[in-house]
Design a protein around this motif. Structure first.
Motif, short mmCIF file in Angstrom:
data_model
loop_
_atom_site.label_atom_id
_atom_site.label_comp_id
_atom_site.label_asym_id
_atom_site.label_seq_id
_atom_site.Cartn_x
_atom_site.Cartn_y
_atom_site.Cartn_z
N SER A 31 0.85 -1.18 0.00
CA SER A 31 0.00 0.00 0.00
C SER A 31 0.88 1.24 0.00
O SER A 31 1.99 1.22 0.53
CB SER A 31 -0.89 0.03 1.24
N CYS A 32 0.35 2.29 -0.59
CA CYS A 32 1.06 3.57 -0.61
C CYS A 32 0.04 4.66 -0.32
O CYS A 32 -0.83 4.94 -1.15
CB CYS A 32 1.72 3.79 -1.97
N ALA A 33 0.15 5.26 0.84
CA ALA A 33 -0.76 6.33 1.25
C ALA A 33 -0.16 7.68 0.89
O ALA A 33 0.99 7.96 1.23
CB ALA A 33 -1.02 6.25 2.75
N MET A 89 0.07 7.23 -10.94
CA MET A 89 0.92 6.67 -9.89
C MET A 89 1.68 5.47 -10.44
O MET A 89 1.24 4.81 -11.38
CB MET A 89 0.08 6.24 -8.70
N GLY A 90 2.81 5.19 -9.83
CA GLY A 90 3.60 4.07 -10.29
C GLY A 90 4.29 3.36 -9.15
O GLY A 90 4.44 3.91 -8.05
N TRP A 91 4.67 2.14 -9.42
CA TRP A 91 5.51 1.34 -8.51
C TRP A 91 6.81 1.00 -9.24
O TRP A 91 6.78 0.60 -10.40
CB TRP A 91 4.82 0.05 -8.09
N PHE A 92 7.91 1.17 -8.53
CA PHE A 92 9.23 0.81 -9.01
C PHE A 92 9.88 -0.10 -7.99
O PHE A 92 9.41 -0.20 -6.84
CB PHE A 92 10.10 2.07 -9.19
N ARG A 93 10.96 -0.75 -8.37
CA ARG A 93 11.70 -1.57 -7.42
C ARG A 93 13.19 -1.52 -7.73
O ARG A 93 13.59 -1.26 -8.86
CB ARG A 93 11.20 -3.02 -7.44
N CYS A 109 6.76 3.52 -4.26
CA CYS A 109 5.68 4.12 -5.04
C CYS A 109 6.08 5.54 -5.40
O CYS A 109 6.93 6.15 -4.73
CB CYS A 109 4.35 4.10 -4.29
N ALA A 110 5.47 6.05 -6.47
CA ALA A 110 5.82 7.37 -6.96
C ALA A 110 4.60 8.04 -7.55
O ALA A 110 3.72 7.38 -8.08
CB ALA A 110 6.93 7.26 -8.00
N ALA A 111 4.58 9.37 -7.44
CA ALA A 111 3.48 10.17 -7.98
C ALA A 111 4.00 11.01 -9.15
O ALA A 111 5.08 11.62 -9.07
CB ALA A 111 2.92 11.07 -6.90
N SER A 136 11.97 9.88 -14.38
CA SER A 136 12.01 11.34 -14.40
C SER A 136 10.62 11.96 -14.54
O SER A 136 10.45 13.16 -14.31
CB SER A 136 12.91 11.84 -15.54
N ASP A 137 9.62 11.16 -14.91
CA ASP A 137 8.25 11.65 -15.00
C ASP A 137 7.56 11.69 -13.64
O ASP A 137 6.43 12.14 -13.54
CB ASP A 137 7.42 10.78 -15.95
N TYR A 138 8.23 11.19 -12.63
CA TYR A 138 7.69 11.15 -11.29
C TYR A 138 8.42 12.16 -10.40
O TYR A 138 9.65 12.21 -10.40
CB TYR A 138 7.79 9.75 -10.70
N ALA A 139 7.63 12.93 -9.66
CA ALA A 139 8.22 13.99 -8.85
C ALA A 139 8.36 13.61 -7.38
O ALA A 139 9.19 14.19 -6.68
CB ALA A 139 7.38 15.25 -8.97
N TYR A 140 7.55 12.69 -6.92
CA TYR A 140 7.52 12.36 -5.49
C TYR A 140 7.65 10.86 -5.30
O TYR A 140 7.04 10.08 -6.04
CB TYR A 140 6.23 12.88 -4.86
N TRP A 141 8.43 10.50 -4.29
CA TRP A 141 8.74 9.10 -4.04
C TRP A 141 8.56 8.78 -2.55
O TRP A 141 8.82 9.63 -1.69
CB TRP A 141 10.19 8.81 -4.43
#
Length: 126
Positions: A21-23, A34-38, A96-98, A111-116
């Motif tokens: 989960s990512c709150a 939103m995205g998930w990376f690992r 997770c990333a926004a 680079s398309d995601y600003a928050y992690w």
């Protein structure tokens, strides 16, 4: 200030399942993809799954397609990653990333995601 907090990681045997989960807090969550990376030890961080701002479409890396499912609950400002059929090679820290810009389609580039988030460890034993 946007904050993302992941939870749900842990140790699981091969073939098992986990739900991450990512709150999110700090801005209108529903407007952003939103995205998930690992990132596994000694490897670069890689894209795992993404979901459009509306939730209408999702996209997965080939390595997890058919085993992982990304979803979002905008009422709870939360994005999920349901992982099943886990393999030892899924062992990594999951982030997770926004997305940086609102109203966009799924993004697969970091680079398309600003928050992690800070990341949550997933360990799959064989």
């Amino acid at each position: 200030q946007v904050q993302l907090v992941e939870s749900g990681g842990g140790l699981v045997q091969a073939g098992g399942s986990l739900r991450l989960s990512c709150a999110a807090s700090g801005r209108t969550f529903s407007r952003y993809a939103m995205g998930w990376f690992r990132q596994a030890p000694g490897k670069e961080r890689e894209f795992v799954a993404g979901i459009r701002w509306s939730g209408a479409s999702t996209y997965y890396s080939d390595s997890v397609k058919g085993r992982f499912t990304i979803s979002r609950d905008d009422a709870k400002n939360t994005v999920y990653l349901q992982m099943s059929g886990l393999k030892p090679e899924d062992t990594a820290v999951y982030y997770c990333a926004a997305a940086r810009v609102p109203w966009t389609d799924i993004r697969t580039t970091q680079s398309d995601y600003a928050y992690w988030g800070q990341g949550t460890q997933v360990t799959v034993s064989s």
